[in-house]
Write a protein that holds these residues in place. Structure first.
Motif, PDB file in Angstrom:
ATOM      1  N   TYR A  79       0.851  -1.189   0.000  1.00  0.00           N
ATOM      2  CA  TYR A  79       0.000   0.000   0.000  1.00  0.00           C
ATOM      3  C   TYR A  79       0.884   1.235   0.000  1.00  0.00           C
ATOM      4  O   TYR A  79       1.771   1.391   0.838  1.00  0.00           O
ATOM      5  CB  TYR A  79      -0.926  -0.021   1.219  1.00  0.00           C
ATOM      6  CG  TYR A  79      -1.955  -1.119   1.113  1.00  0.00           C
ATOM      7  CD1 TYR A  79      -1.624  -2.420   1.476  1.00  0.00           C
ATOM      8  CD2 TYR A  79      -3.225  -0.869   0.599  1.00  0.00           C
ATOM      9  CE1 TYR A  79      -2.546  -3.452   1.335  1.00  0.00           C
ATOM     10  CE2 TYR A  79      -4.148  -1.890   0.465  1.00  0.00           C
ATOM     11  CZ  TYR A  79      -3.794  -3.173   0.828  1.00  0.00           C
ATOM     12  OH  TYR A  79      -4.708  -4.191   0.679  1.00  0.00           O
ATOM     13  N   TYR A  80       0.624   2.105  -0.966  1.00  0.00           N
ATOM     14  CA  TYR A  80       1.430   3.313  -1.136  1.00  0.00           C
ATOM     15  C   TYR A  80       0.612   4.562  -0.823  1.00  0.00           C
ATOM     16  O   TYR A  80      -0.525   4.698  -1.267  1.00  0.00           O
ATOM     17  CB  TYR A  80       1.912   3.438  -2.584  1.00  0.00           C
ATOM     18  CG  TYR A  80       2.892   2.397  -3.036  1.00  0.00           C
ATOM     19  CD1 TYR A  80       2.469   1.282  -3.736  1.00  0.00           C
ATOM     20  CD2 TYR A  80       4.246   2.539  -2.777  1.00  0.00           C
ATOM     21  CE1 TYR A  80       3.374   0.330  -4.183  1.00  0.00           C
ATOM     22  CE2 TYR A  80       5.154   1.590  -3.211  1.00  0.00           C
ATOM     23  CZ  TYR A  80       4.716   0.486  -3.917  1.00  0.00           C
ATOM     24  OH  TYR A  80       5.605  -0.449  -4.345  1.00  0.00           O
ATOM     25  N   CYS A  81       1.252   5.461  -0.113  1.00  0.00           N
ATOM     26  CA  CYS A  81       0.705   6.783   0.137  1.00  0.00           C
ATOM     27  C   CYS A  81       1.413   7.756  -0.816  1.00  0.00           C
ATOM     28  O   CYS A  81       2.637   7.739  -0.905  1.00  0.00           O
ATOM     29  CB  CYS A  81       0.975   7.145   1.604  1.00  0.00           C
ATOM     30  SG  CYS A  81       0.861   8.867   2.018  1.00  0.00           S
ATOM     31  N   LEU A  82       0.649   8.553  -1.516  1.00  0.00           N
ATOM     32  CA  LEU A  82       1.231   9.512  -2.452  1.00  0.00           C
ATOM     33  C   LEU A  82       0.722  10.915  -2.185  1.00  0.00           C
ATOM     34  O   LEU A  82      -0.432  11.086  -1.770  1.00  0.00           O
ATOM     35  CB  LEU A  82       0.783   9.202  -3.889  1.00  0.00           C
ATOM     36  CG  LEU A  82       1.507   8.207  -4.724  1.00  0.00           C
ATOM     37  CD1 LEU A  82       1.180   6.811  -4.264  1.00  0.00           C
ATOM     38  CD2 LEU A  82       1.096   8.364  -6.170  1.00  0.00           C
ATOM     39  N   LEU A  83       1.577  11.881  -2.448  1.00  0.00           N
ATOM     40  CA  LEU A  83       1.131  13.265  -2.475  1.00  0.00           C
ATOM     41  C   LEU A  83       1.087  13.699  -3.937  1.00  0.00           C
ATOM     42  O   LEU A  83       2.035  13.507  -4.673  1.00  0.00           O
ATOM     43  CB  LEU A  83       2.093  14.163  -1.695  1.00  0.00           C
ATOM     44  CG  LEU A  83       2.241  13.848  -0.215  1.00  0.00           C
ATOM     45  CD1 LEU A  83       3.162  14.856   0.444  1.00  0.00           C
ATOM     46  CD2 LEU A  83       0.884  13.813   0.479  1.00  0.00           C
ATOM     47  N   LEU A  84      -0.041  14.247  -4.317  1.00  0.00           N
ATOM     48  CA  LEU A  84      -0.218  14.664  -5.707  1.00  0.00           C
ATOM     49  C   LEU A  84       0.327  16.070  -5.884  1.00  0.00           C
ATOM     50  O   LEU A  84      -0.241  17.034  -5.374  1.00  0.00           O
ATOM     51  CB  LEU A  84      -1.692  14.614  -6.087  1.00  0.00           C
ATOM     52  CG  LEU A  84      -2.211  13.290  -6.601  1.00  0.00           C
ATOM     53  CD1 LEU A  84      -1.997  12.193  -5.601  1.00  0.00           C
ATOM     54  CD2 LEU A  84      -3.664  13.412  -6.966  1.00  0.00           C
ATOM     55  N   TYR A  85       1.412  16.168  -6.611  1.00  0.00           N
ATOM     56  CA  TYR A  85       2.074  17.437  -6.839  1.00  0.00           C
ATOM     57  C   TYR A  85       1.597  17.996  -8.165  1.00  0.00           C
ATOM     58  O   TYR A  85       1.953  17.507  -9.217  1.00  0.00           O
ATOM     59  CB  TYR A  85       3.585  17.211  -6.848  1.00  0.00           C
ATOM     60  CG  TYR A  85       4.420  18.417  -7.165  1.00  0.00           C
ATOM     61  CD1 TYR A  85       5.043  18.546  -8.398  1.00  0.00           C
ATOM     62  CD2 TYR A  85       4.585  19.419  -6.227  1.00  0.00           C
ATOM     63  CE1 TYR A  85       5.818  19.644  -8.686  1.00  0.00           C
ATOM     64  CE2 TYR A  85       5.364  20.526  -6.504  1.00  0.00           C
ATOM     65  CZ  TYR A  85       5.982  20.637  -7.739  1.00  0.00           C
ATOM     66  OH  TYR A  85       6.747  21.727  -8.027  1.00  0.00           O
ATOM     67  N   ASN A  86       0.759  19.013  -8.085  1.00  0.00           N
ATOM     68  CA  ASN A  86       0.217  19.632  -9.293  1.00  0.00           C
ATOM     69  C   ASN A  86      -0.611  18.677 -10.144  1.00  0.00           C
ATOM     70  O   ASN A  86      -0.872  18.964 -11.295  1.00  0.00           O
ATOM     71  CB  ASN A  86       1.344  20.185 -10.177  1.00  0.00           C
ATOM     72  CG  ASN A  86       1.915  21.465  -9.605  1.00  0.00           C
ATOM     73  OD1 ASN A  86       1.261  22.150  -8.836  1.00  0.00           O
ATOM     74  ND2 ASN A  86       3.138  21.779  -9.982  1.00  0.00           N
TER      75      ASN A  86
END
Lengths: 110, 109
Positions: free
Chosen positions: B86-93
């Motif tokens: 399970y991956y946590c991502l931050l959406l950059y733009n």
């Protein structure tokens, strides 16, 4: 359910050869992406593409890499002169809202 | 770019609720938080996305505190088939997605 497709599923090539990995994104999506995943490691962003041009690229995406949307359906990743370290799974993704990933192409460089 | 930190692995048993926390101390104002699931030799699959407070869909809930420096993915009543990374991502733009190292969840019978 619509899905992203990728061909081939597995590509074996010799070091120094050019490879083209193909993707068919979901038809009404406008944003397209390539990622790679070296065996046992995390997924790495390579490039994003919108409106027929690159939006963002990572430091991995150097001059050896290029992307193209040659027609209304395909989205390709070209590696001009493959290196051993390019061996990885390459995932294409597209999105309208959330991203949908394809099943990947396993590239093996010998 | 803001980085994410997750536990490397977690174990659980079938039927339990699993909570996976992701730290993102340097999250930017415009970043959204997204979670993906990945099975071996498959592409990542979207689970859930949020900006603040709580989001729930048919498979998971996402809890985000007011300071947004962390987020918790909650999987209710896991089954063996939930064994995955399970991956946590931050959406950059929304054009640049950085995956962290992920959390390998192992669900036992």
């Amino acid at each position: 359910e619509p899905e992203v497709t990728q061909t081939p599923s597995h590509q074996v090539t010799q070091m120094g050869q050019e490879v083209i990995l193909r993707c068919v994104p979901i038809s009404n999506h406008l944003y397209f992406y390539w990622y790679r995943q070296i065996l046992g490691q995390k997924v790495e962003f390579l490039v994003s593409f919108y409106n027929n041009e690159i939006s963002e690229k990572s430091e991995i995406f150097d001059d050896q890499f290029s992307v193209e949307r040659p027609d209304g359906s395909n989205f390709t990743l070209k590696i001009r002169s493959t290196k051993l370290e390019d061996s990885a799974m390459y995932f294409c993704a597209s999105r309208a809202g959330e991203q949908f990933f394809g099943p990947g192409t396993r590239l093996t460089v010998l | 770019l803001a980085k994410t930190t997750q536990p490397i692995s977690m174990d659980s048993y079938e039927g339990q609720e699993v909570n996976i926390t992701c730290s993102h101390n340097n999250i930017a104002t415009n970043d959204y938080i997204t979670w993906y699931q990945q099975f071996p030799s498959q592409g990542p699959r979207f689970i859930i996305q949020g900006y603040k407070t709580k989001v729930t869909n048919e498979v998971a809930s996402l809890f985000i505190p007011a300071d947004r420096k962390s987020s918790t993915l909650s999987l209710p009543r896991v089954s063996l088939s939930d064994t995955a990374v399970y991956y946590c991502l931050l959406l950059y733009n929304f054009n640049k997605f950085y995956f962290g190292s992920g959390t390998k969840l192992n669900v036992k019978p």
